[in-house]
Design an enzyme around this catalytic site. Sequence first.
Site, PDB file in Angstrom:
ATOM      1  N   ASP A 196       5.921  -7.526   0.052  1.00 37.09           N
ATOM      2  CA  ASP A 196       6.906  -8.118  -1.164  1.00 37.09           C
ATOM      3  C   ASP A 196       8.358  -8.798  -0.261  1.00 37.09           C
ATOM      4  O   ASP A 196       8.845  -9.419  -1.056  1.00 37.09           O
ATOM      5  CB  ASP A 196       7.382  -7.137  -2.070  1.00 37.09           C
ATOM      6  N   GLU A 238       1.177  -8.230   7.518  1.00 31.00           N
ATOM      7  CA  GLU A 238       0.660  -7.700   6.061  1.00 31.00           C
ATOM      8  C   GLU A 238      -0.820  -8.275   5.980  1.00 31.00           C
ATOM      9  O   GLU A 238      -1.242  -9.321   6.082  1.00 31.00           O
ATOM     10  CB  GLU A 238       1.510  -8.459   4.945  1.00 31.00           C
ATOM     11  N   SER A 280       1.703   1.095   0.655  1.00 31.06           N
ATOM     12  CA  SER A 280       1.350   1.724  -0.386  1.00 31.06           C
ATOM     13  C   SER A 280       1.042   3.223  -0.348  1.00 31.06           C
ATOM     14  O   SER A 280       1.027   3.868   0.873  1.00 31.06           O
ATOM     15  CB  SER A 280       0.422   1.076  -1.304  1.00 31.06           C
ATOM     16  N   ASP A 281       0.541   3.969  -1.307  1.00 28.42           N
ATOM     17  CA  ASP A 281       0.192   5.567  -0.906  1.00 28.42           C
ATOM     18  C   ASP A 281      -1.181   5.420  -0.638  1.00 28.42           C
ATOM     19  O   ASP A 281      -2.113   4.540  -0.515  1.00 28.42           O
ATOM     20  CB  ASP A 281       0.280   6.110  -2.425  1.00 28.42           C
ATOM     21  N   ASP A 293       5.779   0.073   5.928  1.00 26.23           N
ATOM     22  CA  ASP A 293       6.154  -0.067   4.411  1.00 26.23           C
ATOM     23  C   ASP A 293       4.519  -0.146   3.694  1.00 26.23           C
ATOM     24  O   ASP A 293       4.091  -1.161   3.192  1.00 26.23           O
ATOM     25  CB  ASP A 293       6.912  -1.257   4.124  1.00 26.23           C
TER      26      ASP A 293
END
Length: 287
Positions: A92, A112, A163-164, A161
């Site tokens: 993001d 990313e 996600s879960d 950074d």
Amino acid sequence: MDQIKDNWFSESCEMWPGATFSFEVTKVLHTEKSKYQDVLVCDSKSLGKVLVLDGIIQCTEKDEFAYQEMISFLPLCCHKNPEKVLIVGGGDGGVAREVAKHPKVKQIVQVEIDDKVIEVSKKYLPFMAVGFDSPKLTLHVGDGFEFMKNHSNEFDIIITDSSDPVGPAVSLFQENYFALMKSALKPNGIVCSQAGTVWNDLELVSNTLNFCRNQFPKAAYAIASVPTYPSGQIGFVIGSLDGDVQFDVPQLVLSSADEDNMKLRYYNSDIHKAAFVLPTFVKKRLA
């Protein structure tokens, strides 16, 4: 989309069974299935724009800055000279936005895996995606795991950074990932990873911290308040190759003028110190 009923989105995940967080949707802005995950962006009545991946809230316009600032400035301000930073994930753009603010950072490399998250964020979440505009940043679309295998002894700071630990992020919570980050660091380098919340999965937090401890001479867990995350709190595992580092004593102490110039809304030097103060039940388990 099947999690939106009567204009209300309800988050659900196997990691926190029996509980949910809901918000009122005013407009669905984007929905698609990328190569890696379901991507949803919507506008909400009280949280602004919201990014959801695989049915789990990643960030909201109302409180994203708390997470982005803390995962960035905790490691940055623990290091004496964080000139070169690697960001793994962060599609993001929010972490890149914050890292670029640090006066000693000269070069940022970001990897990313999902180009669709970058694309959607640039279109719908410009308040975070502005991070991609920094002249300090070099952006790669690819697997951070594979990237680090080819970059040894190169970075002062590595920020994950993610996600879960479901879907594409599972590998980022394993000990071999911490070992790989260690190999990519310069002497006295520091890593910082999103590590979940003690209120929903204390075992996950404990395991992740132990993985970090097994690879780094100094490791700790810190917390921050983010209302739209499960339990309203998120935590970070931080590790350093410098065994003498004191995580709760920032090397760079910010003045009020510094906070204003950097447009910081959550992080300050007192919050930095307080982030490492943990509840009794957490201290005992993580000890």
